[in-house]
Design a protein around this motif. Structure first.
Motif, short mmCIF file in Angstrom:
data_model
loop_
_atom_site.label_atom_id
_atom_site.label_comp_id
_atom_site.label_asym_id
_atom_site.label_seq_id
_atom_site.Cartn_x
_atom_site.Cartn_y
_atom_site.Cartn_z
N TYR A 122 4.65 -80.13 -73.63
CA TYR A 122 5.24 -79.15 -72.66
C TYR A 122 5.99 -79.88 -71.60
CZ TYR A 122 4.63 -76.65 -68.40
OH TYR A 122 4.98 -76.01 -67.10
N LYS B 84 13.73 -73.81 -78.38
CA LYS B 84 13.04 -72.77 -77.94
C LYS B 84 11.91 -72.17 -78.99
CE LYS B 84 14.85 -71.55 -73.96
NZ LYS B 84 14.01 -71.38 -72.84
N LYS B 85 12.35 -72.35 -79.98
CA LYS B 85 11.42 -71.95 -81.42
C LYS B 85 10.06 -72.88 -81.48
CE LYS B 85 11.24 -71.17 -86.65
NZ LYS B 85 11.99 -71.41 -87.84
N GLN C 246 8.70 -74.43 -78.77
CA GLN C 246 7.99 -74.03 -77.64
C GLN C 246 7.32 -72.75 -77.93
OE1 GLN C 246 11.19 -73.83 -74.53
NE2 GLN C 246 11.30 -76.15 -74.83
N GLN C 247 8.02 -71.58 -78.43
CA GLN C 247 7.08 -70.31 -78.80
C GLN C 247 6.24 -70.65 -79.84
OE1 GLN C 247 8.06 -67.44 -77.58
NE2 GLN C 247 9.28 -68.52 -76.16
N MET C 248 6.30 -71.52 -80.94
CA MET C 248 5.19 -71.86 -81.67
C MET C 248 4.02 -72.73 -81.02
SD MET C 248 5.70 -73.88 -85.72
CE MET C 248 7.00 -72.86 -85.65
N PHE D 98 3.26 -72.54 -77.91
CA PHE D 98 2.59 -71.51 -77.13
C PHE D 98 1.44 -70.97 -78.08
CE2 PHE D 98 1.85 -67.07 -76.28
CZ PHE D 98 1.50 -67.14 -74.58
N GLU D 99 1.76 -70.26 -79.22
CA GLU D 99 0.86 -69.56 -79.99
C GLU D 99 -0.22 -70.58 -80.41
OE1 GLU D 99 1.04 -66.82 -83.75
OE2 GLU D 99 2.87 -67.96 -83.39
#
Length: 255
Positions: free
Chosen positions: A91, A214-215, A217-219, A221-222
């Motif tokens: 992060y 971005k992809k 980072q979204q993964m 997060f999940e």
């Protein structure tokens, strides 16, 4: 003894002493009833001793299983802390653009656990045979918290790691195949993440660069949300495990 009583009966009947015979007969019946009650009491006493012995054995076995599970849960907790550290590092370098001297073993990003505790939902059936209501209720509650933990791990977290994240890392060619096969020549008795430092199974620089997309980072997060959900339930299980062991310890002192 039987011949002795029979002789008394015969003498009373031959002397036509019916009233005395009747009293004697009633007395004999009372003696028989008392004998039966004593036999039943002894039988119940033996059955109670047997039940106590069986329950003590059950509680001892449950306690041992709980102790083994607690060691496994402590291991899960330590693994979560390592994974959480890596997530925070990714992060920082990926979203906050901080520069770090190093990050944790990158293979932790795809880490999964061998998740199998000794006390599971099947123990709920065994719980109903336990006399102590507090232990019985605590064991039923414990098996439910275990079931919740299993649900989060097996249905939500594990599919995300195995079906989504691992495939994505392979697609981005982040696996160090050479390092993996060199690692396989080691004996797995010594295997730990510390020992493969410098032989990363996931490309460290590549993972840092991927963390800026971005992809990913979204993964991330999940993934982090699900790991933290798992950890929250794990802490509940650890607490229930401790309380249940304490109850069983107190109960075993009473035997």
């Amino acid at each position: 003894m039987i011949k002795f009583f029979r002789k008394i009966r015969q003498n009373l009947l031959s002397e036509n002493k019916f009233s005395k015979y009747l009293i004697y007969a009633i007395g004999e019946i009372v003696l028989v009833v008392i004998g039966i009650l004593i036999a039943l009491s002894l039988n119940n006493w033996n059955e109670n001793l047997k039940s106590i012995k069986e329950e003590k054995e059950i509680l001892n076995n449950i306690y041992k299983d709980l102790s083994t599970d607690s060691i496994q849960f402590d291991y899960y907790e330590s693994q979560f802390q390592k994974i959480e550290t890596l997530h925070l590092q990714l992060y920082k370098v990926g979203i906050k653009n901080e520069e770090l001297d190093s990050i944790s073993e990158p293979a932790l990003i795809r880490r999964s656990l061998y998740f199998k505790q000794l006390i599971d939902s099947d123990f709920e059936k065994k719980a109903h045979t336990i006399e102590n209501s507090k232990i019985r209720e605590a064991l039923i509650l414990y098996t439910k918290t275990i079931a919740d933990l299993e649900t989060v791990y097996e249905i939500e977290l594990l599919p995300l790691i195995n079906k989504k994240l691992k495939n994505y890392l392979a697609e981005k060619e982040l696996y160090n195949v050479k390092n993996w096969f060199e690692l396989k020549s080691r004996t797995f008795d010594d295997y730990s993440y510390d020992e493969i430092n410098g032989k990363n199974l996931v490309d460290k620089d590549g993972l840092i660069e991927l963390a800026k997309t971005k992809k990913f980072q979204q993964m991330l997060f999940e993934l982090n949300v699900k790991w933290n959900d798992f950890h929250t339930r794990l802490m509940i299980v650890i607490n229930e495990n401790y309380k249940l062991r304490d109850l069983i310890r107190q109960e075993l002192k009473e035997y």
